[in-house]
Design a protein around this motif. Structure first.
Motif, PDB file in Angstrom:
ATOM      1  N   ASP A 310      -2.987  39.403 -21.708  1.00 40.04           N
ATOM      2  CA  ASP A 310      -1.785  40.234 -21.485  1.00 40.04           C
ATOM      3  C   ASP A 310      -2.113  41.715 -21.316  1.00 40.04           C
ATOM      4  O   ASP A 310      -1.457  42.571 -21.898  1.00 40.04           O
ATOM      5  N   LEU A 311      -3.134  42.005 -20.512  1.00 40.62           N
ATOM      6  CA  LEU A 311      -3.573  43.390 -20.396  1.00 40.62           C
ATOM      7  C   LEU A 311      -2.887  44.166 -19.271  1.00 40.62           C
ATOM      8  O   LEU A 311      -3.080  45.360 -19.133  1.00 40.62           O
ATOM      9  N   TYR A 312      -2.132  43.492 -18.402  1.00 37.80           N
ATOM     10  CA  TYR A 312      -1.451  44.241 -17.333  1.00 37.80           C
ATOM     11  C   TYR A 312      -0.040  43.699 -17.144  1.00 37.80           C
ATOM     12  O   TYR A 312       0.302  42.623 -17.613  1.00 37.80           O
ATOM     13  N   ARG A 313       0.790  44.512 -16.454  1.00 38.54           N
ATOM     14  CA  ARG A 313       2.191  44.134 -16.312  1.00 38.54           C
ATOM     15  C   ARG A 313       2.584  43.749 -14.888  1.00 38.54           C
ATOM     16  O   ARG A 313       3.698  43.279 -14.651  1.00 38.54           O
ATOM     17  N   GLY A 314       1.675  44.007 -13.955  1.00 38.57           N
ATOM     18  CA  GLY A 314       1.997  43.665 -12.579  1.00 38.57           C
ATOM     19  C   GLY A 314       0.715  43.516 -11.785  1.00 38.57           C
ATOM     20  O   GLY A 314      -0.288  44.156 -12.107  1.00 38.57           O
ATOM     21  N   VAL A 315       0.745  42.652 -10.766  1.00 38.11           N
ATOM     22  CA  VAL A 315      -0.421  42.508  -9.893  1.00 38.11           C
ATOM     23  C   VAL A 315       0.076  42.091  -8.525  1.00 38.11           C
ATOM     24  O   VAL A 315       1.076  41.386  -8.395  1.00 38.11           O
ATOM     25  N   THR A 316      -0.588  42.581  -7.504  1.00 37.12           N
ATOM     26  CA  THR A 316      -0.339  42.049  -6.171  1.00 37.12           C
ATOM     27  C   THR A 316      -1.592  42.273  -5.350  1.00 37.12           C
ATOM     28  O   THR A 316      -2.479  43.026  -5.752  1.00 37.12           O
ATOM     29  N   ASP A 317      -1.656  41.563  -4.221  1.00 38.23           N
ATOM     30  CA  ASP A 317      -2.882  41.668  -3.425  1.00 38.23           C
ATOM     31  C   ASP A 317      -2.727  42.728  -2.353  1.00 38.23           C
ATOM     32  O   ASP A 317      -1.620  43.074  -1.957  1.00 38.23           O
ATOM     33  N   CYS A 318      -3.856  43.249  -1.894  1.00 35.08           N
ATOM     34  CA  CYS A 318      -3.845  44.125  -0.740  1.00 35.08           C
ATOM     35  C   CYS A 318      -3.948  43.243   0.490  1.00 35.08           C
ATOM     36  O   CYS A 318      -5.037  42.807   0.852  1.00 35.08           O
ATOM     37  N   GLY A 319      -2.826  42.954   1.086  1.00 34.53           N
ATOM     38  CA  GLY A 319      -2.846  42.141   2.294  1.00 34.53           C
ATOM     39  C   GLY A 319      -2.653  43.057   3.476  1.00 34.53           C
ATOM     40  O   GLY A 319      -3.286  44.107   3.569  1.00 34.53           O
ATOM     41  N   GLY A 321      -1.411  45.926   5.552  1.00 36.79           N
ATOM     42  CA  GLY A 321      -0.930  47.230   5.108  1.00 36.79           C
ATOM     43  C   GLY A 321      -1.719  47.790   3.937  1.00 36.79           C
ATOM     44  O   GLY A 321      -1.524  48.932   3.550  1.00 36.79           O
ATOM     45  N   GLY A 322      -2.604  46.995   3.364  1.00 32.02           N
ATOM     46  CA  GLY A 322      -3.517  47.472   2.323  1.00 32.02           C
ATOM     47  C   GLY A 322      -2.810  48.056   1.108  1.00 32.02           C
ATOM     48  O   GLY A 322      -1.810  47.529   0.638  1.00 32.02           O
ATOM     49  N   PHE A 323      -3.354  49.181   0.608  1.00 30.58           N
ATOM     50  CA  PHE A 323      -2.758  49.846  -0.553  1.00 30.58           C
ATOM     51  C   PHE A 323      -1.288  50.172  -0.307  1.00 30.58           C
ATOM     52  O   PHE A 323      -0.469  50.113  -1.211  1.00 30.58           O
ATOM     53  N   SER A 324      -0.971  50.558   0.922  1.00 32.76           N
ATOM     54  CA  SER A 324       0.386  51.018   1.188  1.00 32.76           C
ATOM     55  C   SER A 324       1.389  49.933   0.844  1.00 32.76           C
ATOM     56  O   SER A 324       2.411  50.197   0.214  1.00 32.76           O
ATOM     57  N   SER A 325       1.103  48.685   1.222  1.00 31.83           N
ATOM     58  CA  SER A 325       2.031  47.612   0.899  1.00 31.83           C
ATOM     59  C   SER A 325       1.956  47.234  -0.576  1.00 31.83           C
ATOM     60  O   SER A 325       2.983  47.011  -1.220  1.00 31.83           O
ATOM     61  N   ALA A 326       0.745  47.165  -1.101  1.00 32.90           N
ATOM     62  CA  ALA A 326       0.577  46.695  -2.477  1.00 32.90           C
ATOM     63  C   ALA A 326       1.224  47.656  -3.474  1.00 32.90           C
ATOM     64  O   ALA A 326       2.036  47.253  -4.313  1.00 32.90           O
ATOM     65  N   VAL A 327       0.890  48.947  -3.364  1.00 29.41           N
ATOM     66  CA  VAL A 327       1.469  49.925  -4.294  1.00 29.41           C
ATOM     67  C   VAL A 327       2.966  50.052  -4.022  1.00 29.41           C
ATOM     68  O   VAL A 327       3.785  50.140  -4.947  1.00 29.41           O
ATOM     69  N   GLY A 328       3.322  50.018  -2.738  1.00 31.93           N
ATOM     70  CA  GLY A 328       4.732  50.119  -2.368  1.00 31.93           C
ATOM     71  C   GLY A 328       5.556  49.012  -3.002  1.00 31.93           C
ATOM     72  O   GLY A 328       6.641  49.239  -3.521  1.00 31.93           O
ATOM     73  N   GLU A 329       5.020  47.784  -2.999  1.00 30.31           N
ATOM     74  CA  GLU A 329       5.744  46.645  -3.571  1.00 30.31           C
ATOM     75  C   GLU A 329       5.866  46.769  -5.087  1.00 30.31           C
ATOM     76  O   GLU A 329       6.935  46.587  -5.657  1.00 30.31           O
ATOM     77  N   LEU A 330       4.726  47.056  -5.734  1.00 32.74           N
ATOM     78  CA  LEU A 330       4.741  47.114  -7.202  1.00 32.74           C
ATOM     79  C   LEU A 330       5.633  48.254  -7.696  1.00 32.74           C
ATOM     80  O   LEU A 330       6.278  48.134  -8.732  1.00 32.74           O
ATOM     81  N   GLY A 331       5.637  49.365  -6.943  1.00 34.53           N
ATOM     82  CA  GLY A 331       6.380  50.533  -7.408  1.00 34.53           C
ATOM     83  C   GLY A 331       7.764  50.642  -6.809  1.00 34.53           C
ATOM     84  O   GLY A 331       8.424  51.673  -6.945  1.00 34.53           O
ATOM     85  N   GLU A 362     -10.542  41.463  -0.173  1.00 32.61           N
ATOM     86  CA  GLU A 362     -10.910  41.249  -1.578  1.00 32.61           C
ATOM     87  C   GLU A 362     -10.476  42.368  -2.511  1.00 32.61           C
ATOM     88  O   GLU A 362     -11.190  42.749  -3.426  1.00 32.61           O
ATOM     89  N   ARG A 363      -9.304  42.932  -2.258  1.00 34.43           N
ATOM     90  CA  ARG A 363      -8.803  43.978  -3.153  1.00 34.43           C
ATOM     91  C   ARG A 363      -7.472  43.554  -3.775  1.00 34.43           C
ATOM     92  O   ARG A 363      -6.632  42.947  -3.099  1.00 34.43           O
ATOM     93  N   MET A 364      -7.302  43.883  -5.043  1.00 37.56           N
ATOM     94  CA  MET A 364      -6.038  43.647  -5.734  1.00 37.56           C
ATOM     95  C   MET A 364      -5.607  44.956  -6.381  1.00 37.56           C
ATOM     96  O   MET A 364      -6.439  45.809  -6.683  1.00 37.56           O
ATOM     97  N   VAL A 365      -4.296  45.092  -6.601  1.00 37.01           N
ATOM     98  CA  VAL A 365      -3.794  46.269  -7.308  1.00 37.01           C
ATOM     99  C   VAL A 365      -3.057  45.805  -8.563  1.00 37.01           C
ATOM    100  O   VAL A 365      -2.246  44.873  -8.506  1.00 37.01           O
TER     101      VAL A 365
END
Lengths: 806, 160
Positions: A310-319, A321-331, A362-365
């Motif tokens: 239980d060390l994190y509260r959210g995860v998504t992959d960089c698909g 759009g890369g970081f832009s989509s991943a961070v955008g979705e989580l935030g 191979e990147r996750m956020v």
């Protein structure tokens, strides 16, 4: 915001229509005029021009790939009814009106998370859930088959690792559509790769990525047709297992943005927008990349370890759009601030916007509470997985990007996610009349060829032929849970209808994965193509012992350019079939994806694929020991045909031999089919069925042949014992043998279970039409009782295996 | 120092890649090729001495049962037969996952010394009487190298 050598300010406030479109084109943004104008208005209100980072972020987030603008937009649809008159209507959000509506109306308690996360999630056992997702990776695979297919698999695996708080990938499924392998080399343009090379490259890509990740590939299909020469289709799917308590995410302001896995490079820039652009030989190559499964394996293993603590509260992959989509979705619901200069790079010299939208693999956020950072870093460091804090989630409802302490982008989350103007598109559908086989043409074939020869010809068609050469390259045993494997039978070379997996080795619970696909039917009517694909996926699943009451579906639309009214009209027809079928079978859709613009422009002409609907199905079963396979087991056993046979040769393999499409596309009587599936599920559950195989391409004759040679036994069928919904039967033994009517099965039953089986199937369309023979021949007696087909099963098997023995 | 390492299958061991390429060449309509040998090439730019590179080869790059290797010279093949050599390399900037893994592998083997880069390529030895460089060019273009991510060069071996 000021212009630097790293960031440019793009003047859009003063542009006219042409200027806006020129900006979109020049930067490969794939934004249309309405969208560019919406962005212009937004920045006029702010009193400034956007930076390149902001414009790229909007283009990625608003891409067709990420937002499904066409299927969620407004469609002005007109269609021609049977009497020739036209009807028109306006459809507001096709997906919501069809695919998603069926799920909402069925409202089944075991659908845990649908249409909102990276994958659909259903209930499995007391503690666990299953996640399932199928994606396409068509354009990259056309350009670089090995890398394209590998990164396709890698991407869908990350979807599963990034669903909820992470699921463990347990099974892969892969479906491909290629041009015919025997296409003459000099008949195709030099600007593309030969279909056989694409096929081999794609298979190698899937093999290397899936095998190295230690995920069994247990299910698939391959379709060959000339319409896929210029634009192959590559569908990659993954099933994941996850504890139910981890099915949702909750990112809070203050959580750190942690980038985990591969480094960011210039590879794969513009993948999301690229998927919305038609291919031609000048197509940008930065969209192609090669994956590294070992890195992804390490990311997966460490991430699941961190999840269980239980060390994190959210995860998504960089698909896309890369970081832009991943961070955008989580935030999305809170806000985020990211320091682009902190992202680990493969090499120096990347511009801020490139870092932000790169699609390096191979990147996750992750969203990590600051107090857990040290512990989570310890886990990643111990396995040599790179993890770097690149920012923080905020409560500002804004996306803020910084580079070397300078702000390079500030966008409102609301505008970013909901600001995209809705498309209004026109769609049209009308029935086309295709050429029917003339009596002379058919008799020429029939006259020259015996029914046995026609059967052999169909068995040797690449679409029907054995896929053993492909399947044997995939690891379908790793993880140890494979129960029904892709090849089965006396010597493990018969074609399984579906695969069964037991992901938790301490329990007998398992799941079935199957698929249905037949794009040739769509040439006649996408509605019946889709209904047929759903029926096929379900009957495949029922064949091995799947439970129709606990089955969920996934859709994958692959169409041509939706700006063309007829293409979009086909999509409307298909989506409506999804709704009708899902409602009738009570099998909800839990996730789906569309890939549009599958066209290739060659010398000014646009070549579109055959519109294709792939349906994937997953069913939860309580005891894998009750599953059965399709090979016949014992001589003397009885052979039953279940379901009605109509003269439905439209789009069939038989007409394909004559070079025709025809019009009599197989239809589905949903209520009857559902009732039959339910009874058969019960009979199989009671252990009354020795083997079961569905009738699909090539109809009764092909199904009988496959069951026989898979079991290494003979089979005898008497057509006179069946009842056929075919007019003028005497002339139509060919139609009986090769019709592809839906909702049909061939079933083997031990004589001692005859009574019980017939009782279980009471009220269904059942005919005892044959038996298993000891001698190794397939024999069919015609309506008049004469033998009309007699073939040695070894010969049939060899014909079926030879084609794709590469 | 840049080392070029070639890894090939020993005599009488099945070269599956070579055989499958040979079949594809026949499908392409070129019947002049009788056999294909595939060779994996590693170009390693590193501050390592010869003994260290040799250790890397033995412990990481080859399967000692089926494969053999040579450093800075081509592996054995039937050079007396007429043949043409085609080498295929990734273009600059394309991810070379195998190359990256070699760097990690060397670290795990505790081989001391900086490895700056590892590039991997494949060499195909196309044996055949009367095979022309033009045909080899066609084979390279249509089968062996994908111009989008790879470059190739053709070396005339012994021509008939």
């Amino acid at each position: 915001m000021t212009e630097t050598d790293k960031v440019s300010i793009i003047n859009i406030r003063d542009q006219g229509d042409d200027g806006l479109l020129a900006i979109s084109r020049k930067n490969l943004l794939a934004l249309n005029l309405t969208e560019m104008k919406t962005i212009q208005d937004y920045f006029r209100d702010l009193g400034r021009d956007p930076t390149d980072v902001e414009l790229e972020t909007l283009a990625q987030t608003w891409s067709e790939h990420c937002k499904h603008k066409t299927l969620r937009g407004i469609i002005e649809y007109r269609s021609q009814t049977a009497d020739g008159s036209w009807q028109s209507e306006t459809i507001d959000n096709l997906l919501k009106q069809t695919v998603m509506k069926a799920t909402a109306e069925l409202n089944l308690p075991w659908c845990l998370s649908v249409f909102k996360d990276n994958a659909g999630v259903i209930d499995f056992t007391k503690d666990n859930a299953l996640a399932f997702k199928v994606e396409t990776h068509n354009h990259p695979s056309a350009l670089e088959p090995y890398g394209g297919a590998g990164t396709g698999i890698g991407g869908v695996i990350r979807d599963i690792v990034g669903v909820g708080l992470g699921a463990k990938p347990v099974v892969n499924t892969d479906v491909f559509c290629f041009g015919p392998p025997d296409t003459p080399f000099d008949s195709i343009s030099d600007s593309i790769l030969h279909p056989k090379r694409i096929a081999k490259g794609v298979v190698a890509g899937v093999r290397d990525y899936g095998n190295r990740m230690g995920i069994p590939t247990t299910n698939g299909a391959v379709i060959f047709d000339p319409s896929f020469i210029y634009n192959p289709l590559v569908f990659c799917g993954t099933v994941g297992l996850m504890p139910k308590k981890y099915i949702s995410k909750e990112v809070l302001p203050g959580d750190l943005v942690l980038a985990v896995g591969g480094r960011t490079g210039r590879d794969g820039i513009h993948g999301a927008t690229f998927s919305s652009i038609e291919l031609d030989k000048e197509t940008e190559v930065s969209a192609v990349q090669i994956g590294n499964p070992i890195v992804e394996k390490k990311v997966t293993d460490t991430l699941l370890k961190a999840r269980d603590l239980d060390l994190y509260r959210g995860v998504t992959d960089c698909g896309a759009g890369g970081f832009s989509s991943a961070v955008g979705e989580l935030g999305e619901s809170c806000g985020a601030r990211v320091y682009l200069d902190r992202a680990p790079l493969k090499y120096q010299g990347m511009l801020p916007w490139e870092i932000w939208i790169s699609e390096s693999q191979e990147r996750m956020v992750l969203a990590v509470p600051p107090e857990n950072l040290d512990r989570i870093m310890e886990i990643f460091t111990a396995e040599n997985v790179e993890a770097t804090v690149i920012g923080q989630f905020t409560a500002t409802k804004k996306l803020e990007l910084l580079y070397n302490e300078e702000t390079v982008a500030t966008l409102d989350m609301d505008f970013l996610h909901d600001g995209v103007p809705r498309y209004v598109r026109k769609a049209m559908w009308q029935l086309h009349k295709h050429e029917e086989p003339s009596a002379s043409r058919e008799s020429r074939v029939a006259g020259q060829k015996s029914l046995g020869k026609i059967l052999k010809q169909i068995l040797s068609q690449p679409t029907v032929a054995s896929k053993e050469w492909i399947i044997r390259q995939y690891d379908h045993e790793v993880q140890g849970g494979s129960i029904i494997k892709p090849l089965t039978g006396a010597v493990n070379d018969g074609p399984s209808d579906a695969s069964v997996c037991r992901p938790d080795l301490s329990s007998w619970s398992g799941f079935v994965v199957s698929n249905g696909i037949n794009p040739r039917y769509g040439l006649i009517d996408p509605y019946w193509m889709t209904a047929s694909a759903i029926d096929e996926a379900l009957r495949n699943l029922v064949c091995v012992g799947g439970d129709i009451e606990r089955t969920a579906l996934l859709d994958n639309f692959c169409w041509g350019n939706p700006d063309k009214e007829e293409q979009l009209g086909g999509i409307v027809r298909a989506a409506r079939a999804c709704y009708d079928a899902a409602k009738a079978y009570k099998t909800p859709f839990i996730s789906g994806k569309d890939s549009l613009n599958n066209e290739y422009s060659l010398e000014g002409r646009s070549l579109s694929i055959m519109a294709t609907m792939l349906i994937s199905a997953i069913s939860v079963i309580s005891d894998v020991r009750k599953c059965i396979t399709m090979d016949i087991k014992k001589s003397g056993n009885l052979i039953y045909l279940l379901g009605d046979t109509y003269e439905e040769l439209g789009g069939s393999q038989y007409l394909a031999l004559l070079g025709l499409t025809g019009n009599g596309v197989p239809r589905v009587n949903f209520a009857k089919a559902k009732s039959l599936f339910t009874s058969l599920t019960k009979a199989i559950g009671q252990g009354l069925v020795a083997s079961c195989h569905d009738l699909s391409e090539g109809g009764l004759a092909v199904a009988a042949a496959e069951m026989a040679f898979a079991g290494n036994l003979g089979m005898e069928i008497q057509l006179a014992d069946g009842s056929w919904q075919i007019a003028d039967k005497d002339k139509n033994e060919t139609a009986i043998l090769f019709s592809e009517s839906n909702s049909r099965f061939l079933v083997e039953v031990d004589p001692k279970n005859k009574k019980a089986f017939e009782k279980a199937m009471k009220g269904q369309s059942v005919a005892l039409i044959g038996k298993v023979r000891k001698d190794k021949t397939l024999q069919v007696k015609g309506l008049g009782g004469k033998v009309i087909l007699k073939e040695n099963i070894a010969g049939l098997k060899e014909t079926w295996q030879k084609t794709l023995r590469w | 120092m840049i080392y070029r390492i070639e890894v090939g299958y020993k005599k009488n061991i099945l070269d599956a890649l070579g055989e499958s390429v040979n079949k594809d060449i026949h499908d392409l309509g070129i019947k002049k090729v009788s056999k294909v040998k595939s060779v994996q090439i590693y170009k390693i730019d590193a501050d390592l001495n010869f003994a260290q590179v040799d250790e890397l080869c033995r412990k990481l790059l080859i399967d000692p049962i089926t494969q053999e290797y040579l450093v800075n010279q081509p592996v054995e093949h039937e050079a007396a037969l007429p043949h043409i050599l085609v080498e295929v390399w990734f273009k600059k900037g394309v991810t070379d996952a195998v190359g990256d893994t070699v760097i990690t592998g060397a670290r795990d083997l505790n081989i001391q010394g900086a490895i700056n880069s590892v590039h991997t390529g494949t060499k195909y030895v196309l044996y055949g009487q009367k095979l022309t460089t033009q045909q080899a060019e066609t084979i390279a273009r249509k089968l062996l190298a994908n111009a989008i991510v790879q470059d190739y060069n053709i070396n005339q071996g012994k021509l008939a």
